[in-house]
Design an enzyme around this catalytic site. Structure first.
Site, PDB file in Angstrom:
ATOM      1  N   ASP A 128      76.614 -63.400  -2.833  1.00  0.00           N
ATOM      2  CA  ASP A 128      76.051 -63.058  -1.531  1.00  0.00           C
ATOM      3  C   ASP A 128      76.554 -61.673  -1.133  1.00  0.00           C
ATOM      4  O   ASP A 128      77.724 -61.348  -1.305  1.00  0.00           O
ATOM      5  CB  ASP A 128      76.477 -64.093  -0.489  1.00  0.00           C
ATOM      6  CG  ASP A 128      75.848 -63.811   0.856  1.00  0.00           C
ATOM      7  OD1 ASP A 128      74.690 -64.182   1.058  1.00  0.00           O
ATOM      8  OD2 ASP A 128      76.528 -63.196   1.715  1.00  0.00           O
ATOM      9  N   LYS A 160      70.891 -58.197  10.040  1.00  0.00           N
ATOM     10  CA  LYS A 160      72.014 -59.021  10.488  1.00  0.00           C
ATOM     11  C   LYS A 160      73.291 -58.688   9.709  1.00  0.00           C
ATOM     12  O   LYS A 160      73.238 -58.404   8.513  1.00  0.00           O
ATOM     13  CB  LYS A 160      71.685 -60.505  10.313  1.00  0.00           C
ATOM     14  CG  LYS A 160      70.480 -60.975  11.134  1.00  0.00           C
ATOM     15  CD  LYS A 160      70.117 -62.413  10.801  1.00  0.00           C
ATOM     16  CE  LYS A 160      71.228 -63.381  11.125  1.00  0.00           C
ATOM     17  NZ  LYS A 160      71.502 -63.467  12.580  1.00  0.00           N
ATOM     18  N   GLU A 166      76.328 -60.226   2.010  1.00  0.00           N
ATOM     19  CA  GLU A 166      76.665 -60.167   3.436  1.00  0.00           C
ATOM     20  C   GLU A 166      75.482 -59.817   4.337  1.00  0.00           C
ATOM     21  O   GLU A 166      75.234 -60.493   5.321  1.00  0.00           O
ATOM     22  CB  GLU A 166      77.815 -59.203   3.702  1.00  0.00           C
ATOM     23  CG  GLU A 166      78.542 -59.445   5.007  1.00  0.00           C
ATOM     24  CD  GLU A 166      79.224 -60.815   5.040  1.00  0.00           C
ATOM     25  OE1 GLU A 166      78.824 -61.643   5.874  1.00  0.00           O
ATOM     26  OE2 GLU A 166      80.143 -61.049   4.237  1.00  0.00           O
TER      27      GLU A 166
END
Length: 200
Positions: A132, A148, A134
């Site tokens: 991932d 985001k 972020e």
């Protein structure tokens, strides 16, 4: 896009899966260590699309180790299981993000597309892994987009999870994706919004 230093451990010759197969999704870090894993159900596995589903009640596993993040644990580490209607994940080989679909409330309302920036998924013997990255991009049904966790990416650099070069690469990828969105180009089919899991 590949921003980590993870060495390829997966073969493109690994067999593809069938609808209904349960495989393991692992989240890894730059050094290849797994810091979260959970089972997902295969919805579709084709040369240009892997769709997997996280069902309600799916258990999470968080291996113990010294992790480079505030509190020393995966951000989901306080959760034992997935709650809600589940999550459908659409991803293409070589793509730097996955499209996550969520549904809400008693009527199972769909509100938009959640683009999860991640390293391209890599097949393993019993599932797939990714890191991932972020940043995420929210595409509401009414249009537009919202970036985001941009400030959180800087925190992750200070913690040592990502380097400055990785953070710049992640932001470039986010800019590329939002430019595609602004141009009206999407690779996924909007009909997935109406998908529902088999009752079984």
């Amino acid at each position: 896009m590949r921003v980590g230093d993870v060495k390829g451990r997966c073969s493109s010759k690994l067999a593809m899966w069938s609808e209904g197969d349960v495989v393991t999704r692992r989240e890894v870090l730059n050094d290849g260590r797994c810091w979260a894993s959970f089972p997902v159900t295969v919805v579709r596995d084709e040369p240009e699309l892997l769709a997997t589903y996280v069902a309600e009640g799916t258990p999470f596993t968080f291996p113990a180790d010294d992790w480079p993040i505030a509190g020393g644990r995966h951000p989901w580490a306080g959760l034992e299981r997935w709650t809600g209607h589940g999550c459908l994940m659409l991803q293409r080989p070589g793509e730097g993000y996955a499209v996550w679909l969520f549904w809400y409330g008693a009527m199972r309302d769909f509100r938009g597309w959640y683009l999860n920036l991640q390293e391209p998924f890599r097949r393993t013997a019993d599932g797939y892994e990714t890191q991932d990255l972020e940043l995420d991009i929210w595409l509401p049904l009414h249009g537009g987009w919202v970036l985001k966790d941009d400030d959180l990416l800087d925190v992750r650099v200070r913690e040592g999870r990502f380097t400055q070069d990785q953070a710049r690469a992640i932001r470039r990828e986010a800019a590329r994706i939002t430019a595609e969105v602004d141009a009206g180009r999407r690779w996924w089919d909007d009909a997935w919004a109406d998908w529902s899991p088999p009752l079984a």
